[in-house]
Design a protein around this motif. Structure first.
Motif, mmCIF file in Angstrom:
data_model
loop_
_atom_site.group_PDB
_atom_site.id
_atom_site.type_symbol
_atom_site.label_atom_id
_atom_site.label_comp_id
_atom_site.label_asym_id
_atom_site.label_seq_id
_atom_site.Cartn_x
_atom_site.Cartn_y
_atom_site.Cartn_z
ATOM 1 N N GLY A 34 0.817 -1.215 0.000
ATOM 2 C CA GLY A 34 0.000 0.000 0.000
ATOM 3 C C GLY A 34 0.847 1.259 0.000
ATOM 4 N N HIS A 71 1.742 3.115 2.501
ATOM 5 C CA HIS A 71 1.407 4.181 3.450
ATOM 6 C C HIS A 71 2.293 4.208 4.687
ATOM 7 N N ASP A 93 -7.291 6.101 8.860
ATOM 8 C CA ASP A 93 -8.600 6.613 8.470
ATOM 9 C C ASP A 93 -9.069 5.854 7.233
ATOM 10 N N PRO A 94 -10.334 6.033 6.826
ATOM 11 C CA PRO A 94 -10.860 5.197 5.734
ATOM 12 C C PRO A 94 -10.074 5.303 4.428
ATOM 13 N N VAL A 95 -9.543 6.472 4.125
ATOM 14 C CA VAL A 95 -8.829 6.623 2.854
ATOM 15 C C VAL A 95 -7.491 5.871 2.906
ATOM 16 N N VAL A 96 -6.798 5.991 4.024
ATOM 17 C CA VAL A 96 -5.548 5.237 4.198
ATOM 18 C C VAL A 96 -5.843 3.734 4.191
ATOM 19 N N ARG A 97 -6.959 3.344 4.800
ATOM 20 C CA ARG A 97 -7.307 1.908 4.852
ATOM 21 C C ARG A 97 -7.633 1.345 3.469
ATOM 22 N N ASN A 98 -7.933 2.224 2.509
ATOM 23 C CA ASN A 98 -8.136 1.758 1.133
ATOM 24 C C ASN A 98 -6.850 1.230 0.513
ATOM 25 N N ARG A 99 -5.698 1.640 1.058
ATOM 26 C CA ARG A 99 -4.421 1.260 0.450
ATOM 27 C C ARG A 99 -3.606 0.306 1.307
#
Lengths: 161, 291
Positions: free
Chosen positions: B34, B36, B104-110
């Motif tokens: 990801g 991140h 957060d949800p956007v970071v969890r997307n990756r």
């Protein structure tokens, strides 16, 4: 290295350095400055774009990693002069003050409404929780997303060709 | 402007291809999942790989599957899938507890499970989860695969058992009857790294706890699994006194350091209190009293 991707329905092909971040590729190589560049540390979320329909912080993704994928930026929300309901909602409900966080907020909202056309306050707040509005206008942002949910007639992501 | 140092980029198309690239490019090559954790470190020049091998096309590593006696998760499975998985929520509710409070949800997307474990940050939440659940890691190379336990996987801060020509491909979680698990985290603000967090897993035999494990995050450079807890949870009747005892064991066996997130004393207190809370919830869940 060569990267090829679709940005707002347009094929884009550029020769880049592998270390170029997606946010700078979009802003500086392609010239779409609607995507904002904020904290550079994946905290603020103003650089959010959609990659294959999912919100991603473009300061924490290499342009090389987006090669072969479909990217949607804030410029891709409007279609043939018609604003997306999310954009309309932010206008109707004062979802922006200084406007710096707005592109990221709108793209996350767009992706949310694709999955959940009638989100609750809590769901909206969770969806935008990785993004910061330093004007603290969160209530009006949530209201704007509700407005968009109630006025959904827009085309799906990626149809802007 | 934070920009990584120059590197060469390669994109792997299969696990075999990824391992072959890693073998050919050597120690200066790193996989990027990801990104991140790795990209922020590269921006700060704390990590300066000469080659990045992008493994985001390895769709064969995106899965959560149920076998007869274990759950298997592909290393590229993203946080969002771990959060949304009903299968995981059913068997290991600790995952949903933890994923709700990771970034957060956007970071969890990756971000991915494998990437989190390989980052091996002592404050990282999923390492504590995997330790509590007694997970094991499948590491592949060109010559075959080996399986290592979580305690052998983490060699030290930011160091794992994965060799320069190897790749973490799968994480396995044993299924136990009448089990319950839970995760508790204290953070300064939503989505931050833990000040301290604790994960507990127990399995019951009637009214008694047959066994249990506790994993902590952010309590010291080399502390995740609290081994002595497992002895205290061997065939005992659950009670508030037991939770206090286990909390005290956890506090006595960690070595947090004073930093911007809190003092050593505060973190030691949290290790006790969060162990107590997570254990209490894990037992309640094992007894069917809490979803």
């Amino acid at each position: 290295m060569q990267v090829n991707m679709t940005i707002n329905g347009q094929e884009v092909s550029e020769e880049i350095e592998p270390r170029l971040l997606l946010v700078h590729f979009i802003r500086d190589s392609v010239g779409l400055t609607g995507t904002h560049w904020g904290c550079d540390t994946s905290n603020c979320g103003t650089c959010v774009v959609l990659v294959d329909g999912e919100p991603v912080k473009s300061c924490t993704m290499l342009a090389a990693m987006a090669s072969g994928h479909e990217v949607t930026t804030v410029e891709g929300l409007e279609v043939d002069g018609v604003l997306d309901p999310v954009q309309e909602g932010f206008m109707q409900c004062h979802g922006l003050q200084c406007g710096f966080c707005t592109p990221g907020m709108m793209l996350t909202s767009k992706a949310l409404l694709e999955k959940d056309p009638n989100p609750t306050d809590e769901v909206i707040r969770e969806a935008i929780s990785g993004q910061i509005c330093r004007c603290t206008g969160y209530s009006t942002i949530v209201r704007s997303v509700h407005w968009a949910a109630e006025h959904q007639t827009a085309a799906p992501i990626g149809s802007a060709t | 402007m934070q920009v990584p140092a120059p590197f060469e980029y390669e994109r792997a198309t299969t696990v075999e291809h990824a391992i072959a690239l890693r073998e050919r490019l050597g120690e200066e090559a790193r996989f990027i999942a990801g990104g991140h954790s790795l990209l922020p470190m590269m921006k700060l020049r704390l990590a300066n790989p000469e080659y990045l091998i992008d493994i985001n096309d390895l769709t064969e590593l995106f899965y959560i599957s149920e076998e007869s006696d274990e759950i298997r998760i592909g290393a590229m499975t993203r946080h969002r899938e771990l959060l949304d998985s009903e299968l995981l929520a059913q068997y290991f509710p600790i995952f949903r507890d933890a994923e709700k409070v990771i970034a957060d949800p956007v970071v969890r997307n990756r971000g991915t499970l494998g990437g989190s474990l390989c980052q091996a940050d002592p404050s990282e939440d999923l390492s504590a989860v995997c330790n509590a659940l007694d997970a094991s890691c499948v590491i592949k190379s060109t010559t075959g695969e080996r399986i290592v336990s979580m305690s052998d996987f983490h060699v030290g801060p930011y160091e794992t058992a994965v060799g320069p020509a190897e790749m973490l491909t799968e994480i396995r979680f044993p299924l136990k009857a009448n089990a319950g698990s839970a995760y508790e985290k204290v953070e300064r603000r939503a989505g931050d790294w833990a000040v301290v967090s604790a994960g507990a897993a127990v399995w019951m035999d009637g009214d008694r706890i047959a066994g249990g494990r506790v994993g902590l995050a952010a309590v010291g450079p080399n502390t995740t699994l609290i081994g002595p807890v497992s002895e205290a949870l061997d065939n005992v009747v659950p009670s508030e006194e037991l939770y206090q005892l286990v909390g005290d064991i956890a506090a006595a066996n960690c070595s947090p350091q004073t930093d911007q997130r809190g003092t050593e004393a505060y973190k030691t207190h949290l290790a006790m209190e969060l162990t107590r809370r997570s254990l209490r919830r894990a037992v309640a869940r094992a007894q069917g009293q809490e979803a």
